[in-house]
Design a protein around this motif. Structure first.
Motif, PDB file in Angstrom:
ATOM      1  N   THR A   3       0.861  -1.181   0.000  1.00  0.00           N
ATOM      2  CA  THR A   3       0.000   0.000   0.000  1.00  0.00           C
ATOM      3  C   THR A   3       0.898   1.232   0.000  1.00  0.00           C
ATOM      4  O   THR A   3       1.816   1.344   0.814  1.00  0.00           O
ATOM      5  N   LYS A   5       1.225   5.306   0.461  1.00  0.00           N
ATOM      6  CA  LYS A   5       0.524   6.384   1.149  1.00  0.00           C
ATOM      7  C   LYS A   5       1.164   7.721   0.797  1.00  0.00           C
ATOM      8  O   LYS A   5       2.369   7.814   0.563  1.00  0.00           O
ATOM      9  N   LEU A  52     -12.653   4.379  -5.386  1.00  0.00           N
ATOM     10  CA  LEU A  52     -12.291   5.390  -4.388  1.00  0.00           C
ATOM     11  C   LEU A  52     -13.281   5.362  -3.237  1.00  0.00           C
ATOM     12  O   LEU A  52     -14.494   5.339  -3.449  1.00  0.00           O
ATOM     13  N   SER A  53     -12.750   5.342  -2.026  1.00  0.00           N
ATOM     14  CA  SER A  53     -13.575   5.513  -0.830  1.00  0.00           C
ATOM     15  C   SER A  53     -13.079   6.732  -0.070  1.00  0.00           C
ATOM     16  O   SER A  53     -11.878   7.005  -0.017  1.00  0.00           O
ATOM     17  N   SER A  55     -13.400   9.207   3.496  1.00  0.00           N
ATOM     18  CA  SER A  55     -13.788   9.357   4.890  1.00  0.00           C
ATOM     19  C   SER A  55     -13.211  10.666   5.412  1.00  0.00           C
ATOM     20  O   SER A  55     -12.584  11.418   4.673  1.00  0.00           O
ATOM     21  N   SER A  59     -15.567  14.748   4.316  1.00  0.00           N
ATOM     22  CA  SER A  59     -15.912  13.782   3.269  1.00  0.00           C
ATOM     23  C   SER A  59     -17.275  14.056   2.636  1.00  0.00           C
ATOM     24  O   SER A  59     -17.509  13.676   1.483  1.00  0.00           O
ATOM     25  N   THR A  64     -17.260  10.119  -5.522  1.00  0.00           N
ATOM     26  CA  THR A  64     -16.346   8.986  -5.588  1.00  0.00           C
ATOM     27  C   THR A  64     -16.302   8.359  -6.982  1.00  0.00           C
ATOM     28  O   THR A  64     -15.597   7.380  -7.192  1.00  0.00           O
ATOM     29  N   THR A  90      -7.981   5.423  -1.324  1.00  0.00           N
ATOM     30  CA  THR A  90      -8.707   5.938  -0.163  1.00  0.00           C
ATOM     31  C   THR A  90      -8.288   7.371   0.078  1.00  0.00           C
ATOM     32  O   THR A  90      -7.132   7.747  -0.136  1.00  0.00           O
ATOM     33  N   GLU A  92      -8.727  10.323   3.068  1.00  0.00           N
ATOM     34  CA  GLU A  92      -9.179  10.806   4.370  1.00  0.00           C
ATOM     35  C   GLU A  92      -9.144  12.332   4.303  1.00  0.00           C
ATOM     36  O   GLU A  92      -8.069  12.933   4.286  1.00  0.00           O
TER      37      GLU A  92
END
Length: 285
Positions: A3, A5, A52-53, A55, A59, A64, A90, A92
């Motif tokens: 992953t 970031k 795509l999510s 949070s 948000s 999305t 993702t 945030e």
């Protein structure tokens, strides 16, 4: 599975001079852009398709689907580099959107860098047509965290002399100021360019230089949202704030202070007096 970031920092236009308007309607700008130590947080991992999510505290209202700038950036990189893999993205969301601090553009730029690493392909340069097609602020956000002079229609990017150590207090009243409406309300569209930034400035000299510059979108933005003027006045009234202004087309305003201790102190004072405002102390990266 790996992953990747990335942080997508707030882009702050400390100055914004409107120097002309082209025949195609695009405005010519001259701006000192810095990046602040408050950011959206992104991650990506390999997936069979693009998804795509979202949070986080901001948000709500973030799409999305294919209209999202992160998805558009991912598709641009995938098509340009001939990538057949997908990615699960993702976001945030800690930065307010449509707030003059380029959060969507910074997200897109971080996505381009993140996915180039994830997919093992060369990153797209800031000058690539695929990048500029994503929006005027995406190229400069690819240069984060380097302070940059942005001119032309946002496509001419130049390094600037190192800035002194400093911090910002970012303040956004709960108002929306559509960029198109601000430019429409702008009277003079052929102002002078930003003064050259001299090398070797200490904090006090940098604050004096900054105070002598302009944001030509401030007056029309204040007509749409008078609380912007109130926010700047509140910042200027605090002794630790050496300069204050509005970023981009608003509504986020900034106060320039010497260090993070001062930024936290100013932020507490403003937040206590205006509980509905978004207030964030942040170092200048």
């Amino acid at each position: 599975m790996a992953t990747i970031k990335r942080d997508a920092p707030a882009k702050v236009n400390l100055t914004l001079h409107v120097t002309g308007q082209r025949d195609d309607g695009y405005h010519m700008l001259d701006s000192l852009v810095v990046f602040a130590g408050v950011a959206d947080q992104l991650a990506a991992s390999i997936a069979p398709d693009l998804r795509l999510s979202v949070s986080g505290p901001f948000s709500t209202g973030v799409p999305t689907g294919p209209d999202n700038l992160m998805i558009r950036a991912a598709e641009a990189l995938r098509q340009t580099r001939g990538v057949t893999k997908g990615a699960a993205l993702t976001l945030e969301k800690h930065l307010p959107h449509a707030a003059g601090i380029g959060s969507g553009s910074s997200d897109a730029a971080a996505t381009l860098a993140m996915l180039a690493e994830l997919w093992g392909v060369p990153p797209l340069p800031a000058t690539a047509a695929e990048v500029t097609a994503l929006g005027a602020d995406v190229p400069v956000c690819l240069r984060a965290p380097a302070p940059t002079r942005m001119s032309g229609i946002g496509d001419v990017l130049s390094p600037v002399a190192p800035l002194p150590d400093c911090a910002l207090v970012l303040v956004r009243p709960p108002v929306e100021v559509p960029t198109a409406d601000v430019f429409k309300a702008l009277g003079q569209k052929d102002g002078g360019s930003m003064d050259p930034l001299p090398p070797g400035l200490d904090f006090d000299a940098f604050a004096r230089w900054l105070t002598a510059q302009r944001n030509d979108l401030l007056a029309p933005a204040c007509k749409i949202a008078p609380s912007i003027k109130e926010a700047i006045a509140k910042l200027k009234a605090l002794p630790a704030v050496a300069a204050a202004g509005m970023s981009g087309s608003g509504a986020t305003c900034y106060g320039l202070v010497k260090d993070m201790a001062s930024a936290r102190q100013v932020a507490r004072i403003v937040q206590v007096s205006e509980m509905s405002w978004w207030v964030a102390p942040a170092e200048v990266l």
